[in-house]
Scaffold this motif. Structure first.
Motif, PDB file in Angstrom:
ATOM      1  N   LEU A 156       0.847  -1.188   0.000  1.00 33.01           N
ATOM      2  CA  LEU A 156       0.000   0.000   0.000  1.00 33.01           C
ATOM      3  C   LEU A 156       0.883   1.240   0.000  1.00 33.01           C
ATOM      4  N   GLU A 157       0.666   2.124  -0.960  1.00 28.97           N
ATOM      5  CA  GLU A 157       1.404   3.386  -0.996  1.00 28.97           C
ATOM      6  C   GLU A 157       0.906   4.276   0.139  1.00 28.97           C
ATOM      7  N   ILE A 158       1.844   4.814   0.917  1.00 32.80           N
ATOM      8  CA  ILE A 158       1.473   5.650   2.046  1.00 32.80           C
ATOM      9  C   ILE A 158       2.271   6.947   2.052  1.00 32.80           C
ATOM     10  N   GLU A 159       1.810   7.886   2.836  1.00 30.86           N
ATOM     11  CA  GLU A 159       2.545   9.100   3.175  1.00 30.86           C
ATOM     12  C   GLU A 159       2.593   9.149   4.696  1.00 30.86           C
ATOM     13  N   ASP A 160       3.779   9.360   5.290  1.00 30.92           N
ATOM     14  CA  ASP A 160       3.882   9.299   6.743  1.00 30.92           C
ATOM     15  C   ASP A 160       4.756  10.410   7.306  1.00 30.92           C
ATOM     16  N   SER A 161       4.619  10.635   8.604  1.00 37.34           N
ATOM     17  CA  SER A 161       5.428  11.597   9.345  1.00 37.34           C
ATOM     18  C   SER A 161       5.501  11.095  10.780  1.00 37.34           C
ATOM     19  N   ALA A 162       6.395  11.684  11.598  1.00 39.63           N
ATOM     20  CA  ALA A 162       6.558  11.234  12.981  1.00 39.63           C
ATOM     21  C   ALA A 162       6.991  12.391  13.866  1.00 39.63           C
ATOM     22  N   THR A 163       6.650  12.269  15.153  1.00 47.38           N
ATOM     23  CA  THR A 163       6.987  13.284  16.141  1.00 47.38           C
ATOM     24  C   THR A 163       7.426  12.595  17.429  1.00 47.38           C
ATOM     25  N   PRO A 164       8.489  13.103  18.095  1.00 48.08           N
ATOM     26  CA  PRO A 164       8.905  12.508  19.369  1.00 48.08           C
ATOM     27  C   PRO A 164       7.833  12.663  20.442  1.00 48.08           C
ATOM     28  N   ILE A 165       7.803  11.722  21.397  1.00 45.64           N
ATOM     29  CA  ILE A 165       6.944  11.812  22.577  1.00 45.64           C
ATOM     30  C   ILE A 165       7.843  12.136  23.764  1.00 45.64           C
ATOM     31  N   TYR A 166       7.434  13.107  24.599  1.00 46.99           N
ATOM     32  CA  TYR A 166       8.236  13.544  25.743  1.00 46.99           C
ATOM     33  C   TYR A 166       7.504  13.259  27.052  1.00 46.99           C
ATOM     34  N   VAL A 190       5.432   9.035  17.910  1.00 50.33           N
ATOM     35  CA  VAL A 190       4.136   8.724  17.313  1.00 50.33           C
ATOM     36  C   VAL A 190       4.269   8.902  15.805  1.00 50.33           C
ATOM     37  N   ILE A 191       3.789   7.915  15.063  1.00 47.62           N
ATOM     38  CA  ILE A 191       3.844   7.928  13.601  1.00 47.62           C
ATOM     39  C   ILE A 191       2.430   8.130  13.071  1.00 47.62           C
ATOM     40  N   VAL A 192       2.270   9.059  12.164  1.00 48.44           N
ATOM     41  CA  VAL A 192       0.975   9.318  11.541  1.00 48.44           C
ATOM     42  C   VAL A 192       1.116   9.031  10.049  1.00 48.44           C
ATOM     43  N   PHE A 193       0.220   8.229   9.497  1.00 50.61           N
ATOM     44  CA  PHE A 193       0.316   7.895   8.073  1.00 50.61           C
ATOM     45  C   PHE A 193      -1.078   7.705   7.485  1.00 50.61           C
ATOM     46  N   HIS A 194      -1.154   7.756   6.164  1.00 50.72           N
ATOM     47  CA  HIS A 194      -2.440   7.565   5.482  1.00 50.72           C
ATOM     48  C   HIS A 194      -2.212   6.976   4.099  1.00 50.72           C
ATOM     49  N   ASP A 195      -3.280   6.498   3.531  1.00 45.22           N
ATOM     50  CA  ASP A 195      -3.271   5.897   2.199  1.00 45.22           C
ATOM     51  C   ASP A 195      -2.989   6.993   1.169  1.00 45.22           C
ATOM     52  N   ALA A 196      -1.857   6.898   0.464  1.00 44.55           N
ATOM     53  CA  ALA A 196      -1.473   7.942  -0.491  1.00 44.55           C
ATOM     54  C   ALA A 196      -2.428   8.021  -1.665  1.00 44.55           C
ATOM     55  N   SER A 197      -3.050   6.907  -2.017  1.00 41.01           N
ATOM     56  CA  SER A 197      -3.979   6.928  -3.152  1.00 41.01           C
ATOM     57  C   SER A 197      -5.182   7.805  -2.841  1.00 41.01           C
ATOM     58  N   ARG A 198      -5.568   7.876  -1.555  1.00 40.95           N
ATOM     59  CA  ARG A 198      -6.672   8.758  -1.175  1.00 40.95           C
ATOM     60  C   ARG A 198      -6.280  10.208  -1.360  1.00 40.95           C
ATOM     61  N   SER A 199      -5.029  10.544  -1.039  1.00 40.86           N
ATOM     62  CA  SER A 199      -4.556  11.915  -1.227  1.00 40.86           C
ATOM     63  C   SER A 199      -4.566  12.281  -2.698  1.00 40.86           C
ATOM     64  N   GLN A 200      -4.103  11.347  -3.545  1.00 42.89           N
ATOM     65  CA  GLN A 200      -4.073  11.607  -4.977  1.00 42.89           C
ATOM     66  C   GLN A 200      -5.479  11.756  -5.520  1.00 42.89           C
TER      67      GLN A 200
END
Length: 366
Positions: free
Chosen positions: A134-144, A154-164
């Motif tokens: 599954l093609e995805i787009e993701d990003s992440a942020t440290p937890i303190y 924490v990693i946040v990602f979604h289906d890239a085909s939906r974005s397209q």
């Protein structure tokens, strides 16, 4: 040793001295219970909120072990939270390069190592639990923690085909009418400019037909906007059925449409199309239990006869259409230079331009 009354007095004094200590101990425990209850409520609220959003959310600790997944993450990875918690991120969130399909470092690990937010990454592929990709787009942020120390990510990602698909949908809506699906004015003007350039090169004509539905407003006002919208959609369908693939049917707005005839050989070709449209659109429309009759007023302008640029060509077709309305409607006129001598007349008489026809000519219940 203390005896009798002296002992009794000593115990009373001791108990009084211990009372504040016991009260303080009780208050500390009560305070801890309140804090624990507040934290439990906050966790419950956070879980509900994270399960309600449209993105997948996955959390890991410093060792890269999965500690949390929301429902979207479960759906995209194929892992349930129960299965995933406690397992290495590399097993649950198998991320590979979209071109080489080689494993790539997780944005969660990078966020921990670099102690910073890792922005949206493109061209990534997630290998799901069943092996599908599954093609995805993701990003992440440290937890303190409370003292500012990194405890995970924490990693946040979604289906890239939906974005397209969303981008494509937005691009489509920017150039098309939402009600009828026809090209809008912006797309029409782009195609008209291109058609003029080709006509100039190949020495042929371009025609614009500006159409206005006669007496549409009384139908819309008396029978409701829902029926009026259905009528506009039916008109749009008939117009499209009449045109060639190289032509463009545009909804200009309200009850006005514009047709671009990209390549014609002589002016008579445009008038023949106008006559065809007058015949086809005058046939009854049966919508929501009503039989509706409408007519058209059509104005025609030609490149290069009437104008050599897109804006003037549009203006001239509009003027010709309005002269058709002034001269009885249900017909067509070609633009002439004399029509442009009174440019303000349209604005002056437009508000009252819709004359209510007798009901027998407007619609029939059946």
């Amino acid at each position: 040793m203390l005896q009798g009354t002296a002992w009794t007095q000593f115990r009373c004094d001791s108990l009084r001295a211990e009372e504040p200590v016991r009260q303080g101990y009780t208050q500390i425990h009560a305070s801890r219970r309140e804090v624990a209850a507040a934290l439990d409520a906050e966790r419950a609220w956070a879980r509900v909120a994270l399960n309600a959003i449209g993105d997948a959310v996955l959390a890991i600790d410093l060792h890269g072990t999965v500690t949390y997944m929301n429902r979207v993450a479960e759906s995209l990875t194929g892992w349930s939270e129960t299965e995933a918690v406690g397992k290495p991120l590399s097993r649950v969130f198998q991320r590979v390069d979209g071109t080489t399909y080689q494993p790539t470092i997780s944005p969660g690990h990078r966020a921990i190592q670099e102690n910073r937010k890792i922005g949206l990454a493109l061209d990534c592929v997630l290998v799901r639990q069943d092996g599908s990709k599954l093609e995805i787009e993701d990003s992440a942020t440290p937890i303190y923690d409370w003292e500012g120390r990194v405890t995970g990510a924490v990693i946040v990602f979604h289906d890239a085909s939906r974005s397209q698909a969303m981008l494509e949908r937005l691009a489509y809506l920017a150039q098309h009418d939402a009600l009828t699906g026809l090209p809008n004015r912006a797309l029409l003007m782009e195609r008209l400019s291109r058609a003029i350039g080709l006509a100039r090169r190949h020495q042929h004509l371009v025609a614009l037909l500006y159409l206005d539905l006669d007496a549409f407003k009384p139908i819309n006002d008396s029978l409701g906007h829902s029926l009026g919208d259905r009528l506009l959609q039916a008109v749009a369908g008939r117009l499209q059925d009449c045109m060639r693939d190289i032509d463009t049917v545009c909804r200009q707005g309200g009850d006005e449409f514009v047709i671009l005839l990209a390549e014609i050989r002589k002016a008579e070709d445009a008038t023949k199309v106008a006559e065809k449209l007058l015949d086809i659109l005058s046939k009854p429309y049966r919508i929501q239990g009503h039989e509706l009759l409408i007519t058209l007023s059509v104005g025609i302008s030609l490149y290069p006869n009437d104008a050599e640029d897109a804006d003037t060509l549009m203006h001239n077709a509009d003027m010709a259409m309005y002269h058709t309305k002034r001269n009885g409607r249900n017909g067509h006129q070609c633009f002439t230079a004399e029509m442009d001598t009174l440019p303000l007349q349209r604005r002056q008489i437009e508000p009252g331009s819709h004359r209510l026809l007798p009901s027998s000519q407007l619609f029939f219940d059946f």
